[in-house]
Design a protein around this motif. Structure first.
Motif, PDB file in Angstrom:
ATOM      1  N   ARG A 230      31.892   1.241 -22.361  1.00  0.00           N
ATOM      2  CA  ARG A 230      32.272   2.194 -23.158  1.00  0.00           C
ATOM      3  C   ARG A 230      30.973   3.330 -23.465  1.00  0.00           C
ATOM      4  NH1 ARG A 230      32.986  -1.973 -28.289  1.00  0.00           N
ATOM      5  NH2 ARG A 230      31.765  -2.526 -27.310  1.00  0.00           N
ATOM      6  N   ARG A 231      30.072   2.610 -22.725  1.00  0.00           N
ATOM      7  CA  ARG A 231      28.905   4.389 -23.544  1.00  0.00           C
ATOM      8  C   ARG A 231      29.942   5.687 -22.775  1.00  0.00           C
ATOM      9  NH1 ARG A 231      25.311   5.139 -19.135  1.00  0.00           N
ATOM     10  NH2 ARG A 231      25.317   3.967 -17.921  1.00  0.00           N
TER      11      ARG A 231
ATOM     12  N   ALA B 286      25.670   8.155 -43.048  1.00  0.00           N
ATOM     13  CA  ALA B 286      24.502   7.475 -42.370  1.00  0.00           C
ATOM     14  C   ALA B 286      24.265   8.318 -41.750  1.00  0.00           C
ATOM     15  CB  ALA B 286      23.817   6.200 -43.387  1.00  0.00           C
ATOM     16  N   ALA B 287      23.510   8.934 -41.165  1.00  0.00           N
ATOM     17  CA  ALA B 287      23.185   9.369 -39.740  1.00  0.00           C
ATOM     18  C   ALA B 287      22.895   8.158 -38.888  1.00  0.00           C
ATOM     19  CB  ALA B 287      22.435  10.900 -39.377  1.00  0.00           C
ATOM     20  N   LEU B 288      23.565   8.210 -37.630  1.00  0.00           N
ATOM     21  CA  LEU B 288      23.230   7.027 -36.858  1.00  0.00           C
ATOM     22  C   LEU B 288      22.119   7.295 -35.498  1.00  0.00           C
ATOM     23  CD1 LEU B 288      26.566   5.760 -35.746  1.00  0.00           C
ATOM     24  CD2 LEU B 288      25.199   5.271 -37.966  1.00  0.00           C
ATOM     25  N   GLY B 289      21.770   8.958 -35.815  1.00  0.00           N
ATOM     26  CA  GLY B 289      20.550   9.248 -34.792  1.00  0.00           C
ATOM     27  C   GLY B 289      21.097   9.936 -33.347  1.00  0.00           C
ATOM     28  N   PHE B 290      22.052   9.406 -33.056  1.00  0.00           N
ATOM     29  CA  PHE B 290      22.540  10.182 -31.240  1.00  0.00           C
ATOM     30  C   PHE B 290      23.373  11.963 -31.494  1.00  0.00           C
ATOM     31  CE2 PHE B 290      25.670   6.820 -33.011  1.00  0.00           C
ATOM     32  CZ  PHE B 290      27.514   7.908 -32.648  1.00  0.00           C
ATOM     33  N   GLU B 291      23.637  11.747 -32.987  1.00  0.00           N
ATOM     34  CA  GLU B 291      24.980  13.374 -32.479  1.00  0.00           C
ATOM     35  C   GLU B 291      23.988  13.720 -34.171  1.00  0.00           C
ATOM     36  OE1 GLU B 291      28.687  13.291 -32.414  1.00  0.00           O
ATOM     37  OE2 GLU B 291      29.047  11.088 -33.736  1.00  0.00           O
ATOM     38  N   ASN B 292      24.574  14.946 -34.605  1.00  0.00           N
ATOM     39  CA  ASN B 292      25.155  15.214 -36.264  1.00  0.00           C
ATOM     40  C   ASN B 292      26.569  15.636 -36.544  1.00  0.00           C
ATOM     41  OD1 ASN B 292      22.107  15.195 -37.382  1.00  0.00           O
ATOM     42  ND2 ASN B 292      21.649  16.894 -35.770  1.00  0.00           N
TER      43      ASN B 292
ATOM     44  N   ASP C 144      30.799   8.313 -24.707  1.00  0.00           N
ATOM     45  CA  ASP C 144      30.463   9.420 -25.050  1.00  0.00           C
ATOM     46  C   ASP C 144      29.863  10.068 -24.516  1.00  0.00           C
ATOM     47  OD1 ASP C 144      29.681   6.976 -27.299  1.00  0.00           O
ATOM     48  OD2 ASP C 144      28.004   6.178 -26.222  1.00  0.00           O
ATOM     49  N   ALA C 145      29.411  11.052 -25.353  1.00  0.00           N
ATOM     50  CA  ALA C 145      28.929  12.909 -25.099  1.00  0.00           C
ATOM     51  C   ALA C 145      27.565  12.556 -23.926  1.00  0.00           C
ATOM     52  CB  ALA C 145      28.165  13.824 -25.670  1.00  0.00           C
ATOM     53  N   ASP C 146      27.467  12.838 -22.806  1.00  0.00           N
ATOM     54  CA  ASP C 146      26.405  12.827 -21.637  1.00  0.00           C
ATOM     55  C   ASP C 146      25.817  11.715 -21.756  1.00  0.00           C
ATOM     56  OD1 ASP C 146      24.673  14.340 -20.513  1.00  0.00           O
ATOM     57  OD2 ASP C 146      23.072  14.684 -21.842  1.00  0.00           O
ATOM     58  N   PRO C 147      26.634  10.782 -21.206  1.00  0.00           N
ATOM     59  CA  PRO C 147      26.093   9.254 -20.780  1.00  0.00           C
ATOM     60  C   PRO C 147      24.825   9.049 -20.072  1.00  0.00           C
ATOM     61  CG  PRO C 147      27.768   9.167 -19.550  1.00  0.00           C
ATOM     62  CD  PRO C 147      27.685  11.065 -20.103  1.00  0.00           C
ATOM     63  N   ASP C 148      24.924  10.101 -19.404  1.00  0.00           N
ATOM     64  CA  ASP C 148      23.959  10.182 -18.255  1.00  0.00           C
ATOM     65  C   ASP C 148      22.695  10.342 -19.148  1.00  0.00           C
ATOM     66  OD1 ASP C 148      25.423   8.939 -16.775  1.00  0.00           O
ATOM     67  OD2 ASP C 148      25.574  10.997 -15.865  1.00  0.00           O
ATOM     68  N   ARG C 149      22.098  10.600 -20.550  1.00  0.00           N
ATOM     69  CA  ARG C 149      21.275  12.161 -20.178  1.00  0.00           C
ATOM     70  C   ARG C 149      19.937  11.176 -20.600  1.00  0.00           C
ATOM     71  NH1 ARG C 149      24.203  10.676 -25.695  1.00  0.00           N
ATOM     72  NH2 ARG C 149      22.909   9.089 -27.273  1.00  0.00           N
TER      73      ARG C 149
ATOM     74  N   GLY D 281      19.446  -0.968 -20.686  1.00  0.00           N
ATOM     75  CA  GLY D 281      20.102   0.297 -20.228  1.00  0.00           C
ATOM     76  C   GLY D 281      21.017   0.315 -21.702  1.00  0.00           C
ATOM     77  N   ARG D 282      21.731   1.601 -21.880  1.00  0.00           N
ATOM     78  CA  ARG D 282      21.783   2.263 -22.893  1.00  0.00           C
ATOM     79  C   ARG D 282      23.072   1.486 -23.483  1.00  0.00           C
ATOM     80  NH1 ARG D 282      24.264   6.856 -24.885  1.00  0.00           N
ATOM     81  NH2 ARG D 282      24.436   7.877 -23.009  1.00  0.00           N
ATOM     82  N   GLY D 283      23.748   1.123 -24.188  1.00  0.00           N
ATOM     83  CA  GLY D 283      24.626   0.900 -24.630  1.00  0.00           C
ATOM     84  C   GLY D 283      25.416   1.569 -25.728  1.00  0.00           C
ATOM     85  N   PRO D 284      27.171   1.599 -25.968  1.00  0.00           N
ATOM     86  CA  PRO D 284      28.206   2.566 -26.392  1.00  0.00           C
ATOM     87  C   PRO D 284      27.435   2.789 -27.767  1.00  0.00           C
ATOM     88  CG  PRO D 284      28.899   0.746 -26.520  1.00  0.00           C
ATOM     89  CD  PRO D 284      28.144  -0.283 -25.960  1.00  0.00           C
ATOM     90  N   GLU D 285      27.981   4.425 -27.923  1.00  0.00           N
ATOM     91  CA  GLU D 285      27.542   4.816 -29.606  1.00  0.00           C
ATOM     92  C   GLU D 285      28.498   5.413 -30.432  1.00  0.00           C
ATOM     93  OE1 GLU D 285      23.075   6.797 -27.273  1.00  0.00           O
ATOM     94  OE2 GLU D 285      24.908   7.613 -27.644  1.00  0.00           O
ATOM     95  N   ARG D 286      28.877   6.599 -29.921  1.00  0.00           N
ATOM     96  CA  ARG D 286      30.480   6.813 -30.974  1.00  0.00           C
ATOM     97  C   ARG D 286      31.392   5.853 -30.244  1.00  0.00           C
ATOM     98  NH1 ARG D 286      33.571  10.532 -29.584  1.00  0.00           N
ATOM     99  NH2 ARG D 286      34.297  10.396 -32.013  1.00  0.00           N
TER     100      ARG D 286
END
Length: 818
Positions: free
Chosen positions: A220-221, A168-174, A224-229, A45-50
């Motif tokens: 909270r995920r 620092a970039a966190l990997g899920f967006e620019n 995030d943008a496109d949580p089902d990606r 399961g992917r957790g929240p990012e932003r």
């Protein structure tokens, strides 16, 4: 017979090398696909990012939920709703409220997927400054990553800004962070917000607000943008690998069956001797099946070992190409190996059944008397199955055209349909080989010398050999032409629809998802000599048969400007009859009679009953529906069609339009340029899947060609020796062998082109039924490349063993036993 089968494998190993390698690779690929599928089923399961550090996120309604007799049906809303103002006011009494905004940013020299946010939301990821400071002015930004350093000035679609800090970039967006006021100017609408308060109090404050969600913890995920990606990427990846696995199985059976059939044809005299010695037909069949099983066991075991090494490499490649989530790896599973091993044995048995039946029918003296010329290349079984498959393909196409022509445009349909025709044409190939050979070799046979005539007669006399060599070429060319041609034809049909639907002189497109603001639209309407039609992209939802919630893309526009700038493909009604109480639908809708009322849900989830004002053709499925702007609430204006007024100067109007959108970053295009810019293309995953399938087919073609040509050439040692004794030089013999290989490849290419042509004609007919007039797109470059690779492989595989055998003396070769 088992000991005889094992001795045959040892002495005739060249005959079985191709089948071994084909099965081994097939099992390896099936093991890899199985391991990838198993690993994707247990995705973490992917957790929240932003919002990983945010206390509570409150999100407006973004999903339409419709109850039906078989349960609730849900769809994502095209225009999600913001949190109601009264709820926001209550939340502000509980604690600090930070409104979130996300918008696309286009920047020279920056990443293509830049997204803008207010700086106040950076702490919720959390992002931390590693250089510089926070933005304080409207023209200052903080960027993630190392593509720009503090002090740099960069040009964006919203003006030039100065980088004052980096995170620092966190990997899920620019990300690009603006001041909060500037972010509000660039993206006025906020759909979600962060509340620094107790979650229970927040839920109490928004109780009664329709569709408002309170997200805490892992939930909270969904902010995030496109949580089902991740799930979407895995589904696309599994579809791609599944298609490749299916093609692998089909081509494996095809290659193995072709190889065994040719091997049995070569061993007629051997079987005749065994029958003379007292072997029964059943013993001959069991011997051939035992040979196949022995090859199948060895190849399957080797393939499983290769698959264990190949699966991690494939997973790493899929992640590197963004075809799979970053976390995707191959897990520790055993059932894919069992499945692959069993599939290998099944393929081996499927490939040998027909050949073993033919071997058992060999009479005691028939093979000893039979000449080298194929007198009966077509058996009754081959006639029956070939004709049955051909008739089945024709009947299914006719039924599809009559009942569901749109189904022929689906990817799964135009990927699977070629298999039926390929098998049918391959079974009937011996009937077509002789006339094709004589046609192709007619001109070379008229040239001085006996070379052309010998090439023609050798290929025509050995029909079974020619058909066996041409079969893998047929598969490769047919798949390349059918898959790539179908995708290109469908894309061209969609572009044709777009091209024929507009009569505007200019199309002005917005720079991002936020669309044009009111000031820009006012300036566009004020351009002298321009008749403007403003439109928005939205969606409409309809419940069909009481259980299926269908989403249709919608375009919102005013009726009169729409009628002046668009040429809708109408079958009934008029575009000018569109109003706030009506809708224009297409024939694919269950209800599509002018004047009939239909219950729909608008892009923001509002339910409404609208009258059908006009009906369009179904087309390729992109015709969608048309509504007025009032029935597309909150949909941003993303396109403006412009038609010149009578007597207006084209250059003057174009200059005025460019001046009007200069501040917003919009683009002014001619209709042709707009069609090119929006030209439909096959998505990257599907395109990668097609090339993966074609790569597999080409690999198998190389294996089959090399094996079959080596088998055929080694079987013709005495024939080549006779040519040498008749006065032919070594190089003349090699040229003849190479020319014959080339001609056989051309025969396979023509048969493959026939299959591809029939498949593309079927798609073209379906488009015609759907009222789309377009041309058939043939991938000439891909076909030429595939045919060229096949030609090189065939010539090398034929000339190399012939050259090695000709190193011995002609008299010695003539005495070589068969």
């Amino acid at each position: 017979m088992l000991s005889t089968a094992l001795r045959t494998l040892r002495t005739r190993w060249v005959t079985f090398v191709g089948s071994f390698v084909a099965l081994c690779l097939g099992v390896a690929l099936i093991a890899v696909m199985g391991l990838a599928l198993a690993s994707s089923l247990d995705a973490p399961g992917r957790g929240p990012e932003r919002f990983a550090a945010a206390p509570v996120v409150v999100k407006g309604q973004d999903t339409l939920v419709v109850p039906t007799s078989i349960g609730e049906r849900t769809r994502k809303l095209a225009q999600p709703r913001a949190v109601p103002d009264d709820a926001v006011a209550k939340l502000r009494h509980l604690g600090t409220v930070v409104e979130d905004r996300s918008f696309a940013v286009r920047c020279e020299g920056g990443p293509a997927d830049l997204v803008g946010h207010p700086w106040s939301t950076a702490a919720f990821a959390p992002y931390r400054l590693d250089a510089g400071r926070a933005p304080e002015a409207a023209d200052e930004v903080v960027v993630s990553g190392d593509w720009a350093r503090p002090g740099a000035r960069v040009r964006t679609d919203a003006g030039t800004v100065r980088v004052v800090g980096t995170v620092a970039a966190l990997g899920f967006e620019n990300a690009v962070f603006y001041t909060d006021p500037r972010a509000a100017e660039l993206s006025p609408r906020s759909l979600q917000l962060v509340v620094d308060a107790d979650a229970a109090a927040v839920r109490g404050a928004v109780r009664g607000s329709e569709g408002v969600q309170v997200l805490t913890g892992d939930a909270r995920r969904y902010a995030d943008a496109d949580p089902d990606r991740d799930s979407e990427a895995l589904a696309a990846m599994n579809a791609m690998f599944g298609t490749a696995g299916g093609v692998t199985g089909f081509v494996s059976v095809f290659v193995v069956a072709s190889t065994f059939a040719f091997a049995v044809s070569q061993r007629r005299r051997e079987f005749g001797l065994l029958r003379t010695a007292g072997a029964t037909p059943g013993q001959i069949r069991r011997m051939v099946v035992s040979e196949a099983l022995a090859v199948g066991v060895l190849a399957s075991a080797t393939g499983c070992v290769l698959g264990s090494y190949g699966a991690p490499q494939l997973a790493a490649w899929a992640v590197d190409k963004n075809l799979a989530p970053r976390w995707f790896t191959i897990g520790d599973y055993t059932w894919p190996y069992h499945m692959a091993f069993g599939a290998g044995l099944f393929v081996a048995l499927c490939g040998v059944l027909a050949a073993s039946w033919r071997a058992g029918r060999t009479g005691p003296t028939e093979a000893l008397r039979e000449a080298a010329v194929d007198t009966r290349p077509m058996t009754w079984g081959r006639w029956l199955f070939g004709a049955a498959l051909l008739i089945t393909a024709a009947v299914t196409l006719a039924l599809a055209l009559a009942t569901d022509p749109g189904g022929l445009l689906q990817r799964k349909t135009y990927v699977s349909r070629p298999m039926l025709l390929i098998t049918a044409v391959a079974l009937l190939a011996p009937v077509l080989v002789r006339p094709l050979v004589r046609l192709i070799a007619w001109l070379p046979a008229q040239l001085p010398g006996a070379g052309g005539m010998l090439v023609r007669e050798n290929a025509a006399a050995g029909v079974r050999r020619t058909a066996a060599v041409a079969a893998p070429v047929l598969v490769t060319v047919a798949l390349a032409g059918s898959l790539l041609g179908a995708a290109a034809t469908l894309n061209e049909a969609k572009a044709t629809e777009v091209r024929e639907r507009t009569v505007a002189d200019f199309v002005v497109t917005a720079p991002g998802a936020a669309g044009f603001d009111g000031a820009t639209l006012k300036r566009l309407r004020a351009v002298s000599g321009a008749e403007v039609s403003v439109s928005s992209s939205s969606a409409v939802y309809v419940l069909e048969d009481g259980v299926a919630l269908i989403k249709s893309d919608a375009r919102a526009a005013e009726p009169e400007p729409l009628a002046r700038t668009a040429r809708l493909p109408l079958t009934a009604g008029k575009a000018s009859d569109l109003d706030d109480d009506s809708i224009i639908v297409n024939e694919d809708w269950q209800q599509h009679t002018v004047g009939e009322r239909v219950d729909v849900w608008l892009g923001d989830g509002t339910r409404k009953s609208l009258k059908i004002a006009a009906v369009m053709t179904t087309g390729t499925g992109n015709n969608g529906v048309y509504v007025t702007p009032r029935n597309a609430p909150e949909a941003p204006v993303d396109r403006v069609d412009v038609r010149l007024a009578d007597g207006a100067d084209t250059a003057t109007v174009a200059a005025g339009l460019r001046q009007a959108v200069r501040a917003s970053g919009g683009e002014v295009l001619t209709p042709d340029a707009w069609v090119r810019a929006t030209y439909p293309e096959t998505n990257r995953t599907t395109r990668t899947g097609f090339f993966l399938v074609l790569g597999i087919a080409l690999l198998y073609t190389g294996i089959s060609l090399a094996n079959t040509m080596v088998m055929a050439t080694s079987d013709r040692v005495r024939e080549l020796a006779v040519l040498r004794l008749a006065g032919a030089t070594k190089w003349q013999v090699l040229r003849m062998v190479g020319a014959e290989a080339l001609m056989v490849v051309v025969v396979g290419g023509l048969l493959g082109a026939l299959v591809a042509g029939l498949n593309l004609v079927g798609m073209w007919s379906a488009l015609g039924v759907l009222s789309v007039r377009t041309s058939i797109e043939i991938p000439w470059a891909a076909l030429a490349a595939a045919l060229g690779v096949c030609a090189v492989l065939a010539v090398i595989s034929a000339v190399a063993p012939a050259g090695l055998s000709l190193r011995r003396g002609a008299v010695e070769l003539a005495g070589t036993p068969e």
